[in-house]
Design a protein around this motif. Structure first.
Motif, PDB file in Angstrom:
ATOM      1  N   ALA A 100     -14.087  -9.155  10.257  1.00  0.00           N
ATOM      2  CA  ALA A 100     -14.283  -9.551   8.917  1.00  0.00           C
ATOM      3  C   ALA A 100     -15.132  -8.787   8.006  1.00  0.00           C
ATOM      4  CB  ALA A 100     -14.310 -10.954   8.750  1.00  0.00           C
ATOM      5  N   LEU A 101     -14.470  -7.875   7.024  1.00  0.00           N
ATOM      6  CA  LEU A 101     -15.314  -7.507   6.222  1.00  0.00           C
ATOM      7  C   LEU A 101     -15.624  -8.108   5.017  1.00  0.00           C
ATOM      8  CD1 LEU A 101     -13.635  -3.970   6.318  1.00  0.00           C
ATOM      9  CD2 LEU A 101     -15.546  -4.402   7.460  1.00  0.00           C
ATOM     10  N   GLY A 102     -14.773  -9.129   4.541  1.00  0.00           N
ATOM     11  CA  GLY A 102     -14.970  -9.849   3.283  1.00  0.00           C
ATOM     12  C   GLY A 102     -13.449 -10.458   3.060  1.00  0.00           C
ATOM     13  N   THR A 103     -13.320 -10.778   1.856  1.00  0.00           N
ATOM     14  CA  THR A 103     -11.913 -11.835   1.580  1.00  0.00           C
ATOM     15  C   THR A 103     -11.361 -10.961   0.317  1.00  0.00           C
ATOM     16  OG1 THR A 103     -13.089 -13.334  -0.020  1.00  0.00           O
ATOM     17  CG2 THR A 103     -12.683 -13.816   2.309  1.00  0.00           C
ATOM     18  N   VAL A 104      -9.967 -11.173   0.076  1.00  0.00           N
ATOM     19  CA  VAL A 104      -9.364 -10.603  -1.005  1.00  0.00           C
ATOM     20  C   VAL A 104      -9.664 -11.571  -2.240  1.00  0.00           C
ATOM     21  CG1 VAL A 104      -7.039 -10.409  -2.049  1.00  0.00           C
ATOM     22  CG2 VAL A 104      -7.357  -9.762   0.403  1.00  0.00           C
ATOM     23  N   ALA A 105     -10.040 -10.920  -3.294  1.00  0.00           N
ATOM     24  CA  ALA A 105     -10.195 -11.903  -4.718  1.00  0.00           C
ATOM     25  C   ALA A 105      -9.091 -12.415  -5.098  1.00  0.00           C
ATOM     26  CB  ALA A 105     -10.789 -10.576  -5.614  1.00  0.00           C
ATOM     27  N   SER A 106      -9.448 -13.227  -6.090  1.00  0.00           N
ATOM     28  CA  SER A 106      -8.482 -13.872  -6.941  1.00  0.00           C
ATOM     29  C   SER A 106      -8.047 -12.943  -8.161  1.00  0.00           C
ATOM     30  CB  SER A 106      -9.001 -15.197  -7.668  1.00  0.00           C
ATOM     31  OG  SER A 106      -9.431 -16.246  -6.695  1.00  0.00           O
ATOM     32  N   PRO A 107      -6.929 -13.201  -8.882  1.00  0.00           N
ATOM     33  CA  PRO A 107      -6.676 -12.376  -9.835  1.00  0.00           C
ATOM     34  C   PRO A 107      -7.703 -12.469 -10.874  1.00  0.00           C
ATOM     35  CG  PRO A 107      -4.868 -14.002  -9.370  1.00  0.00           C
ATOM     36  CD  PRO A 107      -5.954 -14.390  -8.599  1.00  0.00           C
ATOM     37  N   PHE A 108      -7.756 -10.989 -11.349  1.00  0.00           N
ATOM     38  CA  PHE A 108      -8.715 -10.439 -12.538  1.00  0.00           C
ATOM     39  C   PHE A 108     -10.210 -10.913 -11.982  1.00  0.00           C
ATOM     40  CE2 PHE A 108      -5.013 -11.675 -14.690  1.00  0.00           C
ATOM     41  CZ  PHE A 108      -4.503 -10.496 -15.172  1.00  0.00           C
TER      42      PHE A 108
END
Length: 145
Positions: A100-108
């Motif tokens: 795991a490198l990170g997570t996907v961001a929320s919009p904007f």
């Protein structure tokens, strides 16, 4: 090379590498993998983290559009993972396939996208900087819907 988003969590795959995009004057340098915000982003290849960049508040419009991102250099390529909500790695850290490198961001929240997605780039290695972008879909396994 493995998918950087677990295939079962991919909603759809958007724009890939093209010479020209209809709505923007510059070419798209990767592939957009749509998924829910908070989805884990996994290393697609074994390598070493060579950059962790937070462009979210940058004065540079390109950095701001990229948001929070990570670059991982393997023996063959440099993989770039853009529009992250959080990052779990640091520069010079080894990254094995599936880590795991990170997570996907929320919009904007990381970049300008109104829909959560990972922008995933694969580039040739170069003597200086990064080489030309490759179409990730030619390197990734076929995804079953």
């Amino acid at each position: 090379m493995n998918w950087p988003i677990p295939p079962s969590l991919i909603l759809d795959v958007g724009e890939t590498v093209k010479a020209v995009r209809v709505h923007k004057p510059q070419p798209h340098k990767g592939v957009d993998i749509h998924c829910a915000a908070g989805t884990p982003v996994l290393s697609a290849e074994d390598g070493v983290v060579v950059a962790v960049v937070d462009g979210r508040r940058s004065r540079d419009p390109k950095r701001r559009a990229a948001g929070l991102f990570v670059d991982v250099k393997s023996s063959r390529y440099v993989c770039r993972y853009l529009h992250l909500g959080e990052v779990f790695v640091f520069v010079q850290q080894p990254a094995l396939v599936g880590d795991a490198l990170g997570t996907v961001a929320s919009p904007f929240q990381s970049g300008l996208a109104e829909r959560p997605h990972l922008h995933f780039e694969v580039r040739h290695l170069a003597d200086v900087g990064y080489g030309a972008p490759l179409d990730p879909l030619r390197l990734l396994p076929t995804r079953r819907s």
